[in-house]
Design an enzyme around this catalytic site. Sequence first.
Site, PDB file in Angstrom:
ATOM      1  N   CYS A  72      58.036   5.087 -40.214  1.00 37.95           N
ATOM      2  CA  CYS A  72      57.698   4.549 -41.532  1.00 37.95           C
ATOM      3  C   CYS A  72      58.912   4.033 -42.292  1.00 37.95           C
ATOM      4  CB  CYS A  72      56.974   5.603 -42.371  1.00 37.95           C
ATOM      5  SG  CYS A  72      57.950   7.071 -42.727  1.00 37.95           S
ATOM      6  N   GLU A  87      52.314   9.906 -48.365  1.00 35.02           N
ATOM      7  CA  GLU A  87      53.331   8.951 -47.915  1.00 35.02           C
ATOM      8  C   GLU A  87      52.597   7.949 -47.052  1.00 35.02           C
ATOM      9  OE1 GLU A  87      55.106   6.940 -45.511  1.00 35.02           O
ATOM     10  OE2 GLU A  87      55.896   8.742 -44.527  1.00 35.02           O
ATOM     11  N   GLY A 140      44.446   6.796 -46.701  1.00 33.95           N
ATOM     12  CA  GLY A 140      44.909   7.365 -47.962  1.00 33.95           C
ATOM     13  C   GLY A 140      43.960   7.072 -49.104  1.00 33.95           C
TER      14      GLY A 140
END
Length: 484
Positions: free
Chosen positions: A293, A259, A244
């Site tokens: 997650c 996310e 990310g």
Amino acid sequence: MNSLAHKKSVDLSDATLFIDGQWLSCDKNMQIVNPFDHSVLANVACADEAHVSLAVASAKRAFETYKHQGSGERAAVLRGAADLITERLELFAQTIAKETGKPITASRKEVTRCVNTLMLSAEEATRLTGETIKFDSFAGGENRIGHYDLVPLGVVVAITPFNDPLNLAAHKLGPALAAGNSVILKPSQQAPLSALMLVQVLLEAGLPAGRINVLTGSARDFATPLVASKDVAMVTYTGGEVSGEIIAKSAGIKKLAMELGANSPVIVMDDCDLQKAVEGCVSGSFWAVGQNCIGVQRIYIQEGIYEAFKLEFARQTKQLTVGNQLNDATDVGPMINEKEARRIESWVNSAINNGANLLAGGQREGACYYPTVLECVDESESLVCHEAFGPVVSLFAFSDLDETIVLANNIDFSIHGAVFTSNINTAMKVSRELDVAGVMVNDSTDYRLDAMPFGGAKRGSLGREGVKFAIREMSQTKVFCMNL
């Protein structure tokens, strides 16, 4: 580079890049294997920078052609795809189970959720409306009337993970297409097959060529030029923090939605329904092999019921069946690969060597890691500090709720938290003070309705999924004002 004509079904061993309406193969390939028995499921093509340029150009052309397509037409494609997936539910479920190790029962549920996600996207396509603006609310605007609409952004890059390879792809493709965007999909390199099947049914349902392009292979070979392209309006990514951060640094000036995982805490009060709490936490800890997650990772149990909770939790965990994910009786299949199972084994061994007590599990067979329960885990251990993303949960006894909430919040990335209690005041206190994006009361952290807003809190707060909310993330306002 070899090309195959556009067709309804593609042999995944031949071509897995989809660019400008054609399935393409290339010289470099990678194998997709079943993590349980290591059988080869498919060979997928590995894209490179040249493919990126072709895919972006295709998506850009398609956007210019179809950006004014009616919402009813967009909705019809999404409904058609949902219907086709329903007809082929078992085929999709078998594919998910084989490529990820997810138990077949959980894989079937993922397929039904994907259908729901696409149907929600179809509904929201026709609900994406603006509103009128009162220009006469300020002096000088008396003779002006107008409104704003929500219009598509352009080209959206969607990067998806392995753990819910079908439904998480649907959560990006459905809203993006419903809003009128074109999409370039980069599915998980470990588990791209069910996402490719989703693309196939979208095309079969009538999605125009170019509205979707697919690049398979290793992200390190082409992801940077893909996300950095100035013709890309938005990048939506689900995955780890490290990737990310690379995407954020490479993307430049464009919209991002990410996310980035979590380390989900559950607080169990002594006034709860004990059996309901145990059952919810066992399911939340080990569903989808713990590669989830929003799976339960840390459970804080009030001292008065700690022993009873611990014994029952360990008992139910030991009853879970581990093995071949294609057997209906299997509760916990293999992790995505043996490397990940060895990582979890190392983390557990470290915790035990530093004083943790093993209550259940702690065994590995190939890529299978048995559902594991620990207590007395030091707060500095990786199992507590980081996202485990495996079938391991740590139990902690507590006496002071305020101190426990501080511990629960002591993480950088969070999505959901949970509390089990029969006291509404306690439920409201914990819900208010947990630093998360969603609080489940008398339920596991892993509950998710595909229609609700979903995303991270704290450092992981970059946009929201959940169809209604994602479709707005993937749109922008456009004002119309007429001076009479």
